[in-house]
Design an enzyme around this catalytic site. Structure first.
Site, PDB file in Angstrom:
ATOM      1  N   ILE A 183      14.899 -13.903  15.951  1.00 20.32           N
ATOM      2  CA  ILE A 183      16.194 -13.218  15.850  1.00 20.32           C
ATOM      3  C   ILE A 183      16.358 -12.342  17.092  1.00 20.32           C
ATOM      4  CG2 ILE A 183      17.519 -11.507  14.544  1.00 20.32           C
ATOM      5  CD1 ILE A 183      16.414 -12.686  11.993  1.00 20.32           C
ATOM      6  N   PHE A 184      17.448 -12.607  17.827  1.00 17.77           N
ATOM      7  CA  PHE A 184      17.664 -11.908  19.103  1.00 17.77           C
ATOM      8  C   PHE A 184      18.294 -10.539  18.867  1.00 17.77           C
ATOM      9  CE2 PHE A 184      18.325 -16.443  20.827  1.00 17.77           C
ATOM     10  CZ  PHE A 184      16.974 -16.599  21.058  1.00 17.77           C
ATOM     11  N   ARG A 188      19.728 -11.144  23.323  1.00 21.12           N
ATOM     12  CA  ARG A 188      20.000 -12.192  24.315  1.00 21.12           C
ATOM     13  C   ARG A 188      21.151 -11.710  25.197  1.00 21.12           C
ATOM     14  NH1 ARG A 188      21.735 -17.996  21.970  1.00 21.12           N
ATOM     15  NH2 ARG A 188      23.585 -16.790  21.449  1.00 21.12           N
ATOM     16  N   PHE A 197      35.604 -19.896  17.086  1.00 18.86           N
ATOM     17  CA  PHE A 197      34.494 -18.990  16.845  1.00 18.86           C
ATOM     18  C   PHE A 197      33.264 -19.895  16.678  1.00 18.86           C
ATOM     19  CE2 PHE A 197      36.297 -14.652  16.774  1.00 18.86           C
ATOM     20  CZ  PHE A 197      37.538 -15.012  17.288  1.00 18.86           C
ATOM     21  N   ASN A 198      32.342 -19.671  15.760  1.00 20.02           N
ATOM     22  CA  ASN A 198      31.100 -20.463  15.807  1.00 20.02           C
ATOM     23  C   ASN A 198      31.184 -21.741  14.985  1.00 20.02           C
ATOM     24  OD1 ASN A 198      30.430 -17.759  16.722  1.00 20.02           O
ATOM     25  ND2 ASN A 198      28.332 -18.506  16.741  1.00 20.02           N
ATOM     26  N   LYS A 205      25.189 -34.230  27.699  1.00 21.11           N
ATOM     27  CA  LYS A 205      24.773 -33.713  26.389  1.00 21.11           C
ATOM     28  C   LYS A 205      25.186 -34.662  25.266  1.00 21.11           C
ATOM     29  CE  LYS A 205      23.230 -29.516  27.446  1.00 21.11           C
ATOM     30  NZ  LYS A 205      24.140 -28.713  28.238  1.00 21.11           N
ATOM     31  N   ILE A 236      31.107 -31.308  18.660  1.00 24.31           N
ATOM     32  CA  ILE A 236      32.421 -31.102  18.039  1.00 24.31           C
ATOM     33  C   ILE A 236      33.339 -32.283  18.382  1.00 24.31           C
ATOM     34  CG2 ILE A 236      34.390 -29.533  17.811  1.00 24.31           C
ATOM     35  CD1 ILE A 236      32.539 -27.273  18.831  1.00 24.31           C
ATOM     36  N   TYR A 245      30.348 -17.779  30.831  1.00 24.72           N
ATOM     37  CA  TYR A 245      30.929 -18.839  29.990  1.00 24.72           C
ATOM     38  C   TYR A 245      32.346 -18.447  29.551  1.00 24.72           C
ATOM     39  CZ  TYR A 245      31.763 -21.486  25.692  1.00 24.72           C
ATOM     40  OH  TYR A 245      32.323 -22.256  24.703  1.00 24.72           O
TER      41      TYR A 245
END
Ligand SMILES: NC(=O)c1ccc[n+]([C@@H]2O[C@H](COP(=O)([O-])OP(=O)(O)OC[C@H]3O[C@@H](n4cnc5c(N)ncnc54)[C@H](O)[C@@H]3O)[C@@H](O)[C@H]2O)c1
Ligand SMILES: O=c1ccn([C@@H]2O[C@H](COP(=O)(O)OP(=O)(O)O[C@H]3O[C@H](CO)[C@@H](O)[C@H](O)[C@H]3O)[C@@H](O)[C@H]2O)c(=O)[nH]1
Length: 326
Positions: free
Chosen positions: A205-206, A279, A169-170, A35, A12, A141
């Site tokens: 898919i978790f 998860r 958000f995502n 990272k 980002i 987190y």
């Protein structure tokens, strides 16, 4: 303004740097490259390879570059990892962040835009989530991001710091030059696209037993360029005082199955899925109300359609099949 972006070589951060430059700001990046990618930093921008914990070095940098404001994005940000390695998250996101604040204090830099997260809300009782919802993180987190937000409020009171805390958000998608390249990749959309590209055999898919319409988790995906534009607006608004904003596209969000379907449509690939257990630390639904930033700063998502977001990530992945390394 002369702006320092911590974590500006990250996913980002590199897009935020692009948008700050486009708005006429002078940008310096600080990144420890844990990272980050040097090639993600736009040409002509100084990339200082240093860690938040090196407070004296950060102080020297703030002085030498005559920094007037900081956009603080450097952090560890994987929900799952934070559950198994909480100490790493407290050290980097909280202690590292405090070192940065103290360096700012010593050098008289009083403006900060902070990358916070929807994870501060935990499992909210009501959707969409606005900024008045109770904060109750379900993973370390989110805890560390919330603890840093609290520190910001106290630094404001004690030292006059002005801050904007942006609860993303995502984030997903790519700009023309910058995309998502994490090793290992844990985020859903780039993982699904790696399956489409034939590099990974299937996506897991978790959990399909969540209390959602199709049993999979629902998230609010926001295009990384829309997110980056909000930082430019928030930076200007600091002159009028501190603030907290949610950043998502709103609406009803998209389930994991819907994301896979959107990626099938964009790529034309079958994208096999398998179902695994939940998860740890994942809330069932996170959907934003971003009414406050819309109302106060006039921000709008310009690329809010899931298909558009996935398409931009797919375009970037095909142009950079091995990420920034090649
Ligand atoms: N990706 C998302 O959907 C999302 C959602 C909510 C919040 N956020 C927050 O946004 C920010 C950016 O996320 P991202 O997805 O671009 O992550 P990223 O890992 O791609 O970028 C973070 C950057 O910070 C650097 N960094 C980490 N610790 C550092 C330290 N101690 N000193 C200097 N540099 C350091 C890394 O090398 C990396 O380049 C993070 O603060 C994250 O918590 C991300
Ligand atoms: O292989 C995968 C990867 C993810 N998911 C699911 O997909 C959804 C999205 O997961 P991911 O892309 O990893 O994002 P989140 O865990 O929702 O976290 C992101 O979004 C949060 C805010 O909502 C931020 O706080 C985090 O920093 C950011 O990583 C979640 O329900 C996951 O369980 C899968 O089912 N399979």
């Amino acid at each position: 303004m002369r702006v320092l972006v911590t974590g500006g070589a990250g996913y980002i951060g590199s897009v935020v740097v692009e948008e700050l430059l486009a708005a006429g700001h002078l940008v310096t990046v600080l990144d420890n490259m844990s990272k980050g990618h040097a090639d993600a930093v736009p040409p002509g921008v100084d990339l200082v390879r240093a860690d938040l914990h090196e407070q004296e070095l950060v102080e020297q940098l703030l002085r030498a570059a005559q920094i007037e404001a900081v956009v603080h994005m450097a952090a560890d940000s994987q929900v799952g990892e934070s559950v198994t390695a909480p100490g790493k998250y407290y050290r980097n996101n909280l202690v590292g962040g405090l070192r940065l604040l103290d360096a700012m204090l010593v050098t008289g830099v009083e403006r900060l835009v902070f990358s916070s997260t929807a994870a501060v809300y935990g499992e909210p009782a009501q959707q969409p989530i606005d900024e008045t919802a109770a904060t109750c993180p379900t993973n370390p987190y989110g805890e560390t991001k919330l603890a840093f937000e609290h520190a910001l409020a106290w630094y404001e009171r004690a030292h006059g710091l002005r801050y904007a805390s942006l609860r993303y958000f995502n984030a997903a998608g790519a700009s023309r030059r910058s995309g998502e390249d994490h090793h290992p990749e844990t985020h859903l959309i780039p993982l699904v696209l790696q399956v489409a590209a034939g590099r990974v055999p299937h996506v897991t898919i978790f959990g399909d037993d969540y209390p959602t319409s199709d049993g999979t988790c629902v998230r609010d995906y926001i295009h990384v360029v829309d997110l980056a534009r909000a930082h430019v607006l928030a930076l200007s608004a600091l002159a009028d005082g501190s603030r907290i904003y949610n950043l998502g596209c709103g609406g009803v969000g998209y389930s994991v199955r819907q994301v896979v379907d959107a990626a099938r449509e964009v790529t034309g690939a079958p994208i096999p899925v398998q179902f695994g257990p939940r998860r740890a630390g994942d809330p069932a639904i996170l959907v934003a109300s971003s009414e406050r930033i819309r109302r106060e700063l006039g921000w709008r998502p310009l690329q809010g359609e899931l298909g558009t977001i996935v398409e931009s990530a797919w375009t970037w992945l095909r142009a950079h099949p091995h990420g920034y390394a090649h």
